[in-house]
Scaffold this active site. Structure first.
Site, PDB file in Angstrom:
ATOM      1  CG  HIS A   1       8.852  -0.552  -5.895  1.00 48.80           C
ATOM      2  ND1 HIS A   1       9.509   0.628  -5.639  1.00 48.80           N
ATOM      3  CD2 HIS A   1       7.572  -0.336  -5.522  1.00 48.80           C
ATOM      4  CE1 HIS A   1       8.661   1.511  -5.149  1.00 48.80           C
ATOM      5  NE2 HIS A   1       7.474   0.952  -5.058  1.00 48.80           N
TER       6      HIS A   1
ATOM      7  N   GLY B   1       4.302  -5.533  -0.120  1.00 45.51           N
ATOM      8  CA  GLY B   1       5.399  -5.445   0.832  1.00 45.51           C
ATOM      9  C   GLY B   1       4.886  -5.296   2.262  1.00 45.51           C
TER      10      GLY B   1
ATOM     11  CG  MET C   1       1.380   4.189  -5.800  1.00 45.23           C
ATOM     12  SD  MET C   1       0.571   5.528  -4.939  1.00 45.23           S
ATOM     13  CE  MET C   1       1.762   5.893  -3.673  1.00 45.23           C
ATOM     14  N   GLY C   2       5.238   3.257  -8.642  1.00 46.97           N
ATOM     15  CA  GLY C   2       6.433   3.629  -9.399  1.00 46.97           C
ATOM     16  C   GLY C   2       7.538   4.189  -8.525  1.00 46.97           C
TER      17      GLY C   2
ATOM     18  CG  ASP D   1       3.289   0.275   2.384  1.00 49.50           C
ATOM     19  OD1 ASP D   1       3.142   1.446   2.753  1.00 49.50           O
ATOM     20  OD2 ASP D   1       4.166  -0.061   1.560  1.00 49.50           O
TER      21      ASP D   1
ATOM     22  CB  SER E   1      10.058   4.841   1.522  1.00 50.42           C
ATOM     23  OG  SER E   1       9.052   5.750   1.141  1.00 50.42           O
ATOM     24  CB  SER E   2       8.805   6.274  -3.689  1.00 49.47           C
ATOM     25  OG  SER E   2       8.650   4.964  -4.198  1.00 49.47           O
TER      26      SER E   2
HETATM   27  P1  AMP Z   1       4.306   1.793  -3.566  1.00 52.13           P
HETATM   28  O1  AMP Z   1       4.905   2.026  -4.915  1.00 52.13           O
HETATM   29  O2  AMP Z   1       4.928   2.605  -2.498  1.00 52.13           O
HETATM   30  O3  AMP Z   1       2.815   1.812  -3.575  1.00 52.13           O
HETATM   31  O4  AMP Z   1       4.705   0.302  -3.188  1.00 52.13           O
HETATM   32  C1  AMP Z   1       4.377  -0.768  -4.015  1.00 52.13           C
HETATM   33  C2  AMP Z   1       4.585  -2.052  -3.262  1.00 52.13           C
HETATM   34  O5  AMP Z   1       5.944  -2.116  -2.832  1.00 52.13           O
HETATM   35  C3  AMP Z   1       3.732  -2.130  -1.996  1.00 52.13           C
HETATM   36  O6  AMP Z   1       3.236  -3.451  -1.858  1.00 52.13           O
HETATM   37  C4  AMP Z   1       4.704  -1.798  -0.905  1.00 52.13           C
HETATM   38  O7  AMP Z   1       4.366  -2.381   0.327  1.00 52.13           O
HETATM   39  C5  AMP Z   1       5.975  -2.404  -1.449  1.00 52.13           C
HETATM   40  N1  AMP Z   1       7.146  -1.767  -0.838  1.00 52.13           N
HETATM   41  C6  AMP Z   1       7.394  -0.445  -0.701  1.00 52.13           C
HETATM   42  N2  AMP Z   1       8.550  -0.267  -0.036  1.00 52.13           N
HETATM   43  C7  AMP Z   1       9.031  -1.504   0.244  1.00 52.13           C
HETATM   44  C8  AMP Z   1      10.198  -1.984   0.917  1.00 52.13           C
HETATM   45  N3  AMP Z   1      11.087  -1.179   1.437  1.00 52.13           N
HETATM   46  N4  AMP Z   1      10.348  -3.314   1.027  1.00 52.13           N
HETATM   47  C9  AMP Z   1       9.434  -4.176   0.504  1.00 52.13           C
HETATM   48  N5  AMP Z   1       8.336  -3.782  -0.142  1.00 52.13           N
HETATM   49  C10 AMP Z   1       8.127  -2.460  -0.264  1.00 52.13           C
END
Ligand code: AMP
Length: 562
Positions: free
Chosen positions: A303, A413, A296-297, A416, A451-452
């Site tokens: 990421h 990741g 989700m950027g 999640d 985390s974003s």
């Molecule tokens: P998101 O942008 O939050 O939807 O995350 C995109 C991908 O990045 C998902 O597969 C998340 O599980 C992974 N992700 C988010 N935070 C982390 C982190 N701290 N370490 C590893 N992977 C992550």
């Protein structure tokens, strides 16, 4: 040389999408039982064509509509003379044009730019030099090439010798060079298998970075002393290689003197499924591995670790950037979710991403969109219980992304963890042809999982948020001490309470089923928690592997994720 596309040709068929390509071409006789004839006959048959052969030299091609001569250049004329008139006749020489076939009005040349050994050849993705005496003959050569998944390109007769020399340098001369390297390495007691990874990486760098940027070593650094020592060693151990060494050293000096061109920005941003598919088509045709990282950027190192993993494992890397509205509930932070496409694009480019897929909402959910994917069971606990509909939104959008990009491998990741479990189940239940690669959680130096949403935290809130990784470390310690999940959770709750953090949930569940786990022995246990700190709703987890209670192991589990 010019790559041909469909407009160039007097044909409406594209072999891959046209199941009738075989019938469009008619029956094909392959003459020549050498390596090329055998490999081509097999590959054309596999592509769905009606093929006779490989036949012996002198075959007339009775019953065939076209005849492909896979014989040495010096035998083309004789083999062509044996073919009954009225057929389209082609040869596979790289050195000769269609006119090398006398006595036939319609003739073509089709030279696969691929090495063929006794164990066969991989034609898919390779180039194919095509030429024809008539538009129909050229179209036939082109259709044969595309039926094999090759990239046809035209070579004028006047360019043919240069083209063929280039092919010799790229393939045969490379083997000659490696044979020389092998000989010298053996003289120094090193096995040829040690050279192979170096050769592969060098060729990949040349392809990816271009010749100037791919050059490394003493000549590039201007270290002529080292080169002189190398030369003396060649003179002593393999004097027969000295002329070759000198000629190549001179050529390398010349190349190293050229400034390396700025690397072409390889990142391309696309906004529609159609553009994404079109951009991926050449990679797919070439048999390259495609990796997808859905996001989700608002990129952070979490990421980037997924992008890095995709870059390592895949030939082409797609990152999707889509803040998916259907996975946000009413009153959640959809509108406020951090967005910075320009920064994400720069990070993606630096990470070696090939394609950034940034669809607008209407591209993913057009008017009248009515389909939802629901993974039962796994979605009814933890996050799913607190965020009704969240995983329906996740599963639906991930399935759509899989269909759009058709990746070989998709990267997620463990941060999640429930999402990863849901996607694994989705893939298994629906037989999706994709490998799900789940990577460890990346943490800041202080232990907070990246985390974003950490962007929402003020400095004092961030301090309080550190209670989450502390709580998970307490779980690991308790498990390592042989305590049961109930006691481990109590220790975690105490850490949270000490920082004034009230968990939304803090549970120990089976990592497979996500059902409550009563002990740490029978199964891998996922301890997951969610808590609101200020505006930010944070989630984190730790995996306690089944039955392994050694403290080092427990500590390693959280630290190696850092
Ligand atoms: P998101 O942008 O939050 O939807 O995350 C995109 C991908 O990045 C998902 O597969 C998340 O599980 C992974 N992700 C988010 N935070 C982390 C982190 N701290 N370490 C590893 N992977 C992550």
């Amino acid at each position: 040389m010019r790559e041909l596309d469909r407009q160039d040709l007097d044909t409406s068929e594209c072999a891959r999408s046209d199941p009738g390509v075989g019938s469009a071409l008619g029956r094909c006789a392959v003459v020549g039982r050498g390596r090329l004839g055998t490999a081509l006959a097999g590959a054309l048959r596999e592509a769905g064509l009606a093929v006779d052969g490989p036949l012996g030299r002198g075959a007339a091609g009775e019953g065939a509509d076209l005849v492909l001569l896979c014989v040495p250049d010096s035998e083309i004329a004789a083999a062509a003379a044996a073919v009954a008139p009225g057929r389209l006749v082609g040869h596979c020489s790289g050195a000769l044009g269609p006119d090398a076939i006398p006595g036939h009005a319609e003739r073509f040349a089709l030279h696969p730019l691929m090495t063929v050994t006794a164990s066969g050849a991989r034609f898919a993705g390779a180039g194919a030099a095509v030429a024809g005496s008539t538009p129909r003959a050229l179209a036939t050569a082109t259709k044969l090439a595309t039926a094999l998944g090759m990239r046809p390109f035209a070579v004028a007769d006047s360019d043919r010798a240069a083209y063929h020399a280039a092919a010799s340098i790229a393939s045969n001369f490379l083997v000659t060079l490696e044979a020389a390297a092998e000989r010298l390495a053996a003289a120094a007691g090193a096995d040829r298998s040690l050279l192979a990874p170096l050769v592969r990486a060098t060729v990949e760098n040349w392809e990816r970075l271009g010749p100037e940027a791919a050059l490394t070593g003493p000549l590039v650094r201007g270290d002529e002393e080292t080169v002189a020592r190398q030369r003396a060693a060649v003179a002593e151990r393999a004097p027969e290689l000295l002329d070759l060494f000198d000629a190549l050293a001179d050529a390398t000096r010349e190349l190293a003197a050229k400034p390396a061109p700025a690397p072409a920005p390889r990142l391309r941003t696309v906004h529609t499924v159609a553009d994404l598919r079109a951009a991926l088509a050449p990679h797919r045709r070439a048999g390259r591995t495609i990796g997808l990282v859905p996001t989700m950027g608002a990129f952070h190192e979490g990421h980037l670790s997924l992008i890095h993993a995709a870059r390592e494992r895949c030939d082409a890397v797609v990152v999707s950037l889509f803040v998916n509205p259907t996975q946000f509930g009413p009153g959640e932070d959809l509108a406020a979710y951090p967005r910075d496409e320009a920064r994400d694009a720069a990070l993606a480019a630096a990470g070696g991403v090939d394609l950034l897929f940034v669809p607008p909402v209407a591209e993913v959910y057009p008017d009248g969109f009515a389909t939802t994917v629901h993974v039962a069971g796994l979605t009814e606990t933890l996050e799913g219980e607190r965020r009704p509909g969240h995983f329906d939104g996740v599963a639906t959008v991930v399935l759509k992304l899989f269909n759009a990009a058709q990746p070989d491998i998709a990267f997620f990741g463990r941060k999640d963890a429930q999402q990863a479990a849901v996607i694994r189940r989705l893939v298994r239940d629906l037989d999706l042809p994709v490998e799900v690669d789940v990577r460890p959680t990346v943490r800041d130096a202080d232990g907070l999982a990246l985390s974003s949403r950490n962007a929402y935290l003020s400095p004092p809130e961030r301090e309080r948020a550190l209670a989450l990784p502390r709580a998970l470390r307490a779980v690991e310690r308790a498990a390592a001490d042989g305590l049961a999940p109930r006691e481990a959770l109590a220790a975690a709750r105490a850490e949270l309470a000490a920082a004034g953090v009230e968990p939304e949930y803090l549970e120990a569940v089976s990592a497979q089923t996500l059902r409550p786990a009563d002990d740490f022995f029978a199964q891998d246990v996922l301890v997951a928690l969610a808590a609101r700190v200020g505006r930010a709703r944070l989630i984190d987890n730790v995996l306690v592997p089944a039955g392994d209670r050694r403290p080092e192991h427990g500590r390693q589990a959280l630290e190696c994720n850092a």
